[in-house]
Design an enzyme around this catalytic site. Structure first.
Site, mmCIF file in Angstrom:
data_model
loop_
_atom_site.group_PDB
_atom_site.id
_atom_site.type_symbol
_atom_site.label_atom_id
_atom_site.label_comp_id
_atom_site.label_asym_id
_atom_site.label_seq_id
_atom_site.Cartn_x
_atom_site.Cartn_y
_atom_site.Cartn_z
ATOM 1 N N GLN A 104 0.815 -1.223 0.000
ATOM 2 C CA GLN A 104 0.000 0.000 0.000
ATOM 3 C C GLN A 104 0.843 1.264 0.000
ATOM 4 O OE1 GLN A 104 -3.193 0.075 -0.437
ATOM 5 N NE2 GLN A 104 -3.653 -2.095 -0.125
ATOM 6 N N LYS A 144 -1.804 -3.051 -7.375
ATOM 7 C CA LYS A 144 -2.194 -1.934 -6.521
ATOM 8 C C LYS A 144 -1.519 -0.645 -6.956
ATOM 9 C CE LYS A 144 -2.977 -4.941 -2.594
ATOM 10 N NZ LYS A 144 -4.427 -5.075 -2.421
#
Ligand SMILES: Cc1ncc(COP(=O)(O)O)c(C=O)c1O
Lengths: 151, 417
Positions: free
Chosen positions: B213, B236
């Site tokens: 992340q 991501k």
């Protein structure tokens, strides 16, 4: 998906049961109690079952769940109370067929009040929410003191 | 060279950035624009990435490192070129230290089995945190089971930050591995990871960072961080699914046994003995995800031409604006209010279970994640079964925050009346 689908899913009866669930209590001398678990959302319910002469003498539930899961648990307890094992199994099969199958052959008549859950079939991700209490009840009927998951 | 220091960064123009992502033009139920706020689960892909993948299949498709024909040479160049792009992105000293994997999950399993399993003994400790993704919990539980080592956990405070005092207290000579998340997917918390790495190294622990992340939001510099391993997931960070990368320091990777056996990872095979290939190929058994790696390279190129000072400013604006707007709704509790956060807002509404919120928002074209976000210990800490999570990428807008807030008002109307 249109607005009507959403109204089909969150019918007034369902919302009513989710806000004020019936038979939401513990049965101290239950003949069996089983925990049901939905790994997708972390929902957890516990069904308490009290059988006398192979009939559902009393049934209740506890736990945290979404509106669909809570309403389904609440209405299930009302529908199966007083029924014998065989009748509960039949109702399980009918309910399961109504919410989880793709074909349109469901006859709402055979479901009685539970027909409000037919709208769930348009939401494949939510079928588990409606069926979790029923799977848990089935496990309780089989007297297996185990943890049930929807997976 | 980090992204921040890249020259020729163009200005950040929200409208033109949105134009780069074809899916953002999609409508839901024919009328509602898509409001995609589930970026922490997976990001959308810019046209540059989609084109790079298509171009590879249309013009260069071949297996890598295997043929002498022209296509194989081109495919190999593209694949190895992508590795260099990842090297630059992470500021790794060498491209030999970049292993292509399926994603962060595979990176953690590789490390648990190839690095930790032969090393750990009873009495050793693996230190993780209470905010880990399941992919940085379960592989360590498995290896602890296999070796008799024990798992220690850094506690969370009430705001969703790690308790740094407790962390320092948990470190000891027994700490062989420190494996920690850089940015929390469930809470948005940005950990003071550089400082934590330093402390862990001072007791001799090997440091493993889950950067899944962090990579979509911040420039990453593994040399500046000083970590031994750093894992990222391509999907991501605007690249395709099924590709990710693991950075590892050369001497550690070199000393490790391979993770999987097969083609590509060998120099010589006979029934008597097998010689393993050099880094990085030793850890890439079988035909790799060639198109995925090329897509990841293209995503890194795409990110590199953005102005990251402006990107960060914009994302922080979305976070602050979103938190402020949401906190004006009644009985809404934001889960995770650490001082330093990435653009992730997790919340819990009284009278509205996350699952119901997600379904009703979806009708308005709004995609959020609902559930435990593969971080059940975090949910347990805050005593909720699940949360609703809105996670923003740089292509999101304030208008989309408004749509979310409006959507939540509608949720209340449907559920509570
Ligand atoms: C913080 C974090 N770590 C690890 C993972 C696992 O990544 P992947 O599923 O790409 O292997 C995710 C995403 O799901 C994540 O958010």
């Amino acid at each position: 998906m249109d607005v009507n689908d959403l109204q089909d899913l969150y019918q007034q009866v369902i919302l009513d049961h989710s806000r004020t669930p019936r038979n939401f209590r513990v049965i101290d001398d239950a003949t069996s109690t089983v925990e049901g678990f939905n790994p997708l959302c972390g929902d957890q319910i516990r069904v308490f079952l009290s059988m006398t002469n192979d009939k559902v003498d009393d049934i209740s539930f506890q736990g945290k769940g979404c509106a669909i899961c809570t309403a389904s648990s609440s209405m299930m307890t009302q529908q199966v109370k007083g029924k014998d094992r065989e009748q509960v199994h039949q109702l399980f099969d009918r309910f399961h067929h109504a919410v989880a199958s793709d074909n349109d052959t469901v006859d709402p008549e055979t479901l009685g009040k539970l027909a409000v859950f037919i709208g769930v079939r348009k939401y494949p991700m939510r079928v588990k929410c409606a069926s979790l209490p029923w799977h848990t009840l089935k496990a309780a009927l089989e007297q297996s003191n185990q943890v049930v998951t929807t997976e | 060279m980090t992204l921040l220091s890249r020259p020729h960064a163009v200005q950040f123009n929200l409208e033109s950035v949105r134009d780069d992502f074809p899916i953002l033009k999609r409508r839901i139920s024919s009328s509602k624009p898509l409001v995609y706020l589930d970026n922490a689960a997976t990001s959308q892909k810019p046209k540059a990435v989609l084109d790079a993948v298509t171009q590879y299949y249309e013009c260069h498709n071949a297996n890598v490192h295997r043929g002498v024909h022209i296509l194989s040479e081109e495919a190999t160049d593209l694949y190895e070129g992508a590795r260099q792009k990842v090297q630059n992105f992470l500021n790794a000293p060498s491209s030999k230290e970049v292993i292509f994997v399926r994603g962060t999950t595979e990176a953690m399993n590789l490390l648990a089995q190839s690095y930790a399993r032969p090393l750990l003994q009873a009495g050793d400790e693996v230190l993780i945190s209470h905010m880990e993704h399941h992919s940085n919990i379960v592989p360590w539980q498995m290896v602890c089971e296999q070796t008799g080592a024990s798992l220690k956990v850094i506690p969370l405070d009430e705001y969703g930050a790690l308790n740094q005092e407790a962390f320092t207290g948990l470190l000891s000579k027994r700490t062989k591995i420190f494996a920690c998340i850089h940015v929390s997917n469930a809470l948005g918390t940005v950990n003071p990871i550089k400082d934590m790495i330093q402390q862990a190294k001072s007791v001799g622990a090997v440091t493993i960072i889950d950067g899944a992340q962090a990579a979509p939001h911040y420039p990453i510099d593994v040399q500046d961080l000083g970590c031994d391993f750093y894992a990222i997931s391509g999907h991501k960070m605007f690249a395709p699914t099924g590709i990710g990368a693991l950075f590892g320091r050369h001497e550690l990777l070199d000393a490790m046994a391979p993770y999987q056996g097969g083609g590509e990872m060998i120099k010589y095979v006979s029934f008597d003995r097998t010689l393993y290939n050099d880094l990085p190929h030793k850890f890439e058994a079988g035909t790799p995800n060639i198109s995925g790696a090329i897509g990841l390279g293209a995503a890194i190129d795409y990110m590199a031409q953005l102005d990251w000072v402006a990107v960060t400013e914009h994302e922080q604006d979305l976070l602050e604006y979103g938190q402020q707007q949401l906190s004006e709704l009644n009985s809404l509790r934001i889960i995770g209010q650490a001082p330093k956060k990435a653009s992730v807002i997790s919340f819990w509404m009284e009278d509205a279970h996350p699952h119901d919120v997600g379904t009703i928002l979806s009708h308005a074209g709004i995609c959020v994640r609902t559930g435990h976000h593969c971080a059940q210990p975090v949910m347990q800490h805050f005593d909720v079964p699940a949360t609703v999570r809105a996670s923003f990428a740089f292509y999101n807008t304030r208008d989309e925050v408004d749509a979310l807030v409006e959507g939540l008002r509608h949720v209340r109307k449907v559920l509570v009346g």
